[in-house]
Design an enzyme around this catalytic site. Structure first.
Site, short mmCIF file in Angstrom:
data_model
loop_
_atom_site.label_atom_id
_atom_site.label_comp_id
_atom_site.label_asym_id
_atom_site.label_seq_id
_atom_site.Cartn_x
_atom_site.Cartn_y
_atom_site.Cartn_z
N ASP A 292 0.83 -1.09 -0.08
CA ASP A 292 -0.06 -0.04 -0.13
C ASP A 292 0.84 1.36 0.01
O ASP A 292 2.20 1.16 0.37
CB ASP A 292 -0.81 0.06 1.22
CG ASP A 292 -2.29 0.72 0.92
OD1 ASP A 292 -3.31 0.13 1.02
OD2 ASP A 292 -2.20 2.06 0.86
N ASP B 258 3.47 2.16 -4.50
CA ASP B 258 2.48 2.96 -5.34
C ASP B 258 2.21 2.14 -6.58
O ASP B 258 3.30 2.14 -7.52
CB ASP B 258 3.08 4.35 -5.64
CG ASP B 258 2.03 5.03 -6.25
OD1 ASP B 258 1.08 4.75 -7.18
OD2 ASP B 258 2.36 6.33 -6.39
N ASN C 92 -6.01 -5.07 -5.99
CA ASN C 92 -7.16 -4.54 -5.12
C ASN C 92 -7.16 -3.13 -4.96
O ASN C 92 -8.43 -2.48 -4.89
CB ASN C 92 -7.19 -5.33 -3.59
CG ASN C 92 -8.21 -4.79 -2.66
OD1 ASN C 92 -9.18 -4.76 -2.87
ND2 ASN C 92 -7.47 -3.72 -2.05
N TYR D 159 -14.25 6.21 -12.82
CA TYR D 159 -14.32 5.08 -11.91
C TYR D 159 -15.04 3.89 -12.64
O TYR D 159 -14.45 2.75 -12.92
CB TYR D 159 -14.92 5.19 -10.51
CG TYR D 159 -14.95 4.00 -9.75
CD1 TYR D 159 -13.95 3.83 -9.01
CD2 TYR D 159 -16.12 3.19 -9.59
CE1 TYR D 159 -13.89 2.54 -8.18
CE2 TYR D 159 -16.23 2.21 -8.58
CZ TYR D 159 -15.01 1.81 -7.88
OH TYR D 159 -15.14 0.61 -7.18
N LYS E 126 -13.20 0.41 -14.44
CA LYS E 126 -13.95 -0.93 -13.81
C LYS E 126 -14.49 -1.82 -14.82
O LYS E 126 -14.15 -3.07 -14.95
CB LYS E 126 -14.78 -0.87 -12.72
CG LYS E 126 -14.23 -0.07 -11.41
CD LYS E 126 -13.24 -1.17 -10.80
CE LYS E 126 -12.84 -0.44 -9.34
NZ LYS E 126 -11.43 -1.17 -8.74
#
Ligand SMILES: NC(=O)c1ccc[n+]([C@@H]2O[C@H](COP(=O)([O-])OP(=O)(O)OC[C@H]3O[C@@H](n4cnc5c(N)ncnc54)[C@H](O)[C@@H]3O)[C@@H](O)[C@H]2O)c1
Length: 269
Positions: free
Chosen positions: A36, A62, A89, A161, A165
């Site tokens: 993360d 990153d 994720n 977004y 996706k």
């Protein structure tokens, strides 16, 4: 059976579904590399797994930086002795980067678009590129991507977004085709509205957050928000031995949201 002994690399694992999957995978007997940009929270997740008797390491990464992705998989493979599961994720949403004006079409900020696409869509591709040499050596290798119900239907104020996706859903299928000769399975999970910090940020970006969440959850036939632990169970299932014949799938975990149609009042019409 299951995921005992499997070696997971999970991006965006400092919070939300990534953290839940890291904890659950470790409880089920996997080794877990938590990756993360949030160092404090990521270290805390790895530390909490170790305190509970599991094996876990934190690596700052990153995912938009190709060099850091290569360092992530090198580091993870050296800590764990290899990699069996790449769990892409990490994700961000448009509204994290500005007020409502920044997410209308006419005022949309290109930097926001580039950032969302980079984290949500480009990073899973280049993380896969970095991880494939290690996955090729695994007995049950797989890549598991974070797609969404937004891969299939639009929502208000999620231009980048939703586009990212949608891309992840097809990236999943294309990678499944490309990597089939190496025996690497590629699947995604497609959550409805899950109770995490990401949803909390989205709520804060709209004028009537309670109404928005009520509207969203009112399309869940299971009448509540999803729980990150429920998604973690699906990710561990997809990685496990029981799923060796599951490949190229975008698996809904949405409380029934996409089983039916919602109404225009979601967008104030
Ligand atoms: N929460 C939902 O309702 C929902 C629904 C469908 C899909 N998803 C997707 O599931 C995934 C997890 O979502 P969540 O709700 O747990 O999110 P979250 O915001 O709780 O956690 C996301 C994590 O990603 C990390 N991250 C962000 N940018 C990064 C970067 N450049 N490099 C590395 N890490 C980075 C953050 O620090 C954070 O720890 C995301 O891809 C999200 O788009 C979420």
């Amino acid at each position: 059976m299951g995921i005992v002994g499997q070696r997971f690399v999970i991006t965006g694992a400092a919070e939300g579904m990534g953290a839940a999957t890291a904890r659950l995978a470790a409880r089920k007997g996997a080794k877990v590399c938590v990756a993360d940009i949030n160092v404090e929270a990521g270290e805390a997740v790895a530390e909490s797994i170790r305190r509970a008797g599991g094996e876990s390491w934190f690596i700052r990464c990153d995912v938009t930086d190709d060099r850091q992705l290569v360092e992530l998989v090198e580091g993870a493979a050296s800590y764990m002795g290899g990699i069996d599961v790449l769990h892409n994720n990490a994700g961000v949403i448009d509204s994290m980067f500005g007020d409502k004006a920044a997410i209308s079409v006419e005022t949309y900020d290109r930097a926001v678009w580039d950032r969302v696409i980079a984290v949500n869509l480009t990073a899973p591709m280049f993380a896969a590129k970095a991880a494939v040499p290690y996955l090729k050596k695994s007995a049950n290798p797989s890549i598991i991507n974070a797609a969404s119900t937004a891969s299939f239907v639009a929502s208000p104020s999620t231009l980048a977004y939703g586009s990212s996706k949608g891309g992840v859903a097809l990236l999943t299928k294309n990678l499944a085709v490309e990597l089939a000769p190496c025996g690497i399975r590629v699947n995604s999970y497609c959550p409805g509205v899950i109770d995490t910090a990401l949803v909390e940020r989205y709520r804060r970006s709209v004028p009537n957050p309670d109404e928005l969440v009520r509207n969203f959850t009112s399309s869940h036939l299971v009448p509540r928000l999803g729980n990150p632990d429920e998604v973690a169970e699906l990710v561990c299932f997809l990685a496990g031995d029981e799923c060796r014949f599951v490949n190229g799938v975008n698996w809904l975990i949405d409380g029934g949201m996409l089983a039916w149609r919602a109404t225009r009042d979601v967008i104030g019409m």
